[in-house]
Design a protein around this motif. Structure first.
Motif, short mmCIF file in Angstrom:
data_model
loop_
_atom_site.label_atom_id
_atom_site.label_comp_id
_atom_site.label_asym_id
_atom_site.label_seq_id
_atom_site.Cartn_x
_atom_site.Cartn_y
_atom_site.Cartn_z
N PHE A 1 3.33 6.01 -12.98
CA PHE A 1 3.35 4.69 -13.59
C PHE A 1 1.97 4.39 -14.17
CE2 PHE A 1 6.80 4.66 -10.56
CZ PHE A 1 7.82 4.09 -11.31
N ASN A 2 1.90 4.32 -15.49
CA ASN A 2 0.65 3.99 -16.16
C ASN A 2 0.24 2.56 -15.86
OD1 ASN A 2 0.53 6.49 -17.44
ND2 ASN A 2 1.74 5.78 -19.17
N GLU A 3 1.23 1.73 -15.60
CA GLU A 3 0.96 0.31 -15.38
C GLU A 3 2.11 -0.33 -14.63
OE1 GLU A 3 -0.31 -3.48 -18.16
OE2 GLU A 3 0.84 -1.87 -19.06
N ARG B 1 -5.36 -0.96 -6.06
CA ARG B 1 -5.22 -2.34 -6.54
C ARG B 1 -3.79 -2.64 -7.02
NH1 ARG B 1 -9.35 -0.74 -9.77
NH2 ARG B 1 -8.24 -1.53 -11.59
N HIS B 2 -2.88 -1.71 -6.78
CA HIS B 2 -1.46 -1.86 -7.16
C HIS B 2 -1.28 -2.02 -8.67
CE1 HIS B 2 -0.70 -2.22 -2.89
NE2 HIS B 2 -1.62 -3.15 -2.84
N LYS B 3 -2.14 -1.36 -9.45
CA LYS B 3 -2.07 -1.45 -10.91
C LYS B 3 -1.34 -0.27 -11.55
CE LYS B 3 -4.74 -5.10 -11.44
NZ LYS B 3 -4.20 -6.34 -11.93
N ASN B 4 -1.39 0.90 -10.89
CA ASN B 4 -0.75 2.09 -11.43
C ASN B 4 -0.47 3.08 -10.30
OD1 ASN B 4 -3.09 3.73 -10.92
ND2 ASN B 4 -3.99 3.03 -12.81
N MET B 5 0.16 4.19 -10.65
CA MET B 5 0.41 5.23 -9.66
C MET B 5 0.59 6.56 -10.39
SD MET B 5 3.33 5.49 -6.69
CE MET B 5 4.67 6.13 -7.70
N ASN B 6 -0.47 7.34 -10.45
CA ASN B 6 -0.41 8.65 -11.09
C ASN B 6 -0.19 9.72 -10.04
OD1 ASN B 6 -0.89 8.08 -13.92
ND2 ASN B 6 -2.87 7.32 -13.23
N THR B 7 0.84 10.51 -10.24
CA THR B 7 1.15 11.57 -9.29
C THR B 7 1.07 12.93 -9.95
OG1 THR B 7 3.55 11.54 -9.69
CG2 THR B 7 2.70 10.04 -8.00
N SER C 1 -7.57 6.57 -11.27
CA SER C 1 -6.18 6.51 -10.81
C SER C 1 -6.08 6.01 -9.38
CB SER C 1 -5.51 7.88 -10.90
OG SER C 1 -5.43 8.30 -12.24
N ARG C 2 -6.93 6.54 -8.51
CA ARG C 2 -6.91 6.12 -7.10
C ARG C 2 -7.32 4.66 -6.95
NH1 ARG C 2 -5.28 10.26 -3.29
NH2 ARG C 2 -5.97 8.69 -1.81
N ASP C 3 -8.32 4.24 -7.72
CA ASP C 3 -8.73 2.84 -7.69
C ASP C 3 -7.59 1.93 -8.16
OD1 ASP C 3 -11.23 3.67 -6.83
OD2 ASP C 3 -12.22 3.33 -8.77
N MET D 1 -1.07 8.85 2.32
CA MET D 1 -0.92 9.61 1.08
C MET D 1 0.53 9.53 0.63
SD MET D 1 -1.93 11.96 -1.23
CE MET D 1 -2.85 13.43 -1.01
N PHE D 2 0.71 9.18 -0.63
CA PHE D 2 2.04 9.09 -1.20
C PHE D 2 2.55 10.48 -1.57
CE2 PHE D 2 4.83 8.96 -4.87
CZ PHE D 2 5.80 8.06 -4.47
N VAL D 3 3.71 10.85 -1.03
CA VAL D 3 4.41 12.07 -1.41
C VAL D 3 5.87 11.70 -1.54
CG1 VAL D 3 5.08 14.41 -0.72
CG2 VAL D 3 2.78 13.59 -0.21
N HIS D 4 6.48 12.10 -2.65
CA HIS D 4 7.88 11.79 -2.90
C HIS D 4 8.62 13.08 -3.28
CE1 HIS D 4 11.21 9.11 -3.89
NE2 HIS D 4 11.40 9.85 -4.96
N VAL D 5 9.57 13.48 -2.47
CA VAL D 5 10.35 14.68 -2.73
C VAL D 5 11.37 14.37 -3.82
CG1 VAL D 5 11.95 16.37 -1.77
CG2 VAL D 5 10.01 15.56 -0.41
N VAL D 6 11.38 15.17 -4.87
CA VAL D 6 12.33 15.02 -5.98
C VAL D 6 13.57 15.84 -5.69
CG1 VAL D 6 12.71 15.42 -8.45
CG2 VAL D 6 10.50 14.53 -7.63
#
Length: 179
Positions: free
Chosen positions: A83-85, A63-69, A57-59, A1-6
């Motif tokens: 990242f929408n794209e 597939r390395h197409k986007n990343m919605n957090t 979003s998860r799909d 699971m991606f988690v990024h502390v801001v």
């Protein structure tokens, strides 16, 4: 699971199905506020629609197409940024974001987008990050402007917004410009 502390108040986490109810609640209560500039509100009428967004979003992430957090502020999900794209051939990513109207004015999106931009350049080795916003959406345009993105121009009639087209301002940041 991606988690990024801001920072001490904010972290970004990959959206998952457990977030669907909260994200729909935010969307629904901020519907008129968000609808002014976002074209997808009329297609988001239930938690089921939000679950479909999360699945898509998860799909896309797999597939390395986007990343919605989910943007988590003081342990509450308050919006979406990501990242929408991704364009891996050209090493670029396009950032999009929205925030519940009750959480505006705290610098949440500026800090989140700064962290995403830094992540793009340092971790993903991107060369370019782009942000587009409707020309009239001054609040959204202020985000890349505050972060030093270059205003690169206008794409005329770029997006259909319910009953009319809107022009988009395009902002870009290059890895060599990022401090």
């Amino acid at each position: 699971m991606f988690v990024h502390v801001v920072d001490e108040e904010i972290y970004l986490k990959l959206v998952d199905q457990n977030d669907a109810v909260r994200l729909f609640e935010l969307t629904d209560r901020s519907r008129s506020y968000l609808r002014e500039w976002l074209p997808w509100l009329d297609d988001t009428n239930s938690v089921y629609d939000t679950r479909n967004f999360i699945k898509h979003s998860r799909d896309g992430f797999a597939r390395h197409k986007n990343m919605n957090t989910a943007v988590v502020y003081k342990d509450e999900i308050v919006g979406i940024a990501g990242f929408n794209e991704f364009d891996w051939i050209n090493r670029s990513g396009s950032i999009g974001y929205w925030l519940d109207k009750h959480y505006t004015g705290h610098g949440i999106i500026v800090r989140s987008v700064k962290a995403l931009t830094n992540f793009a350049f340092t971790e993903l080795k991107m060369n370019r990050v782009e942000i587009r916003a409707a020309m009239g959406n001054l609040k959204s345009r202020a985000v890349p402007e505050r972060l030093g993105f270059q205003h690169e121009g206008c794409i005329r009639e770029s997006e259909w917004l319910y009953d009319h087209f809107v022009d988009h301002a395009v902002y870009g940041m290059l890895a060599k410009e990022w401090k």
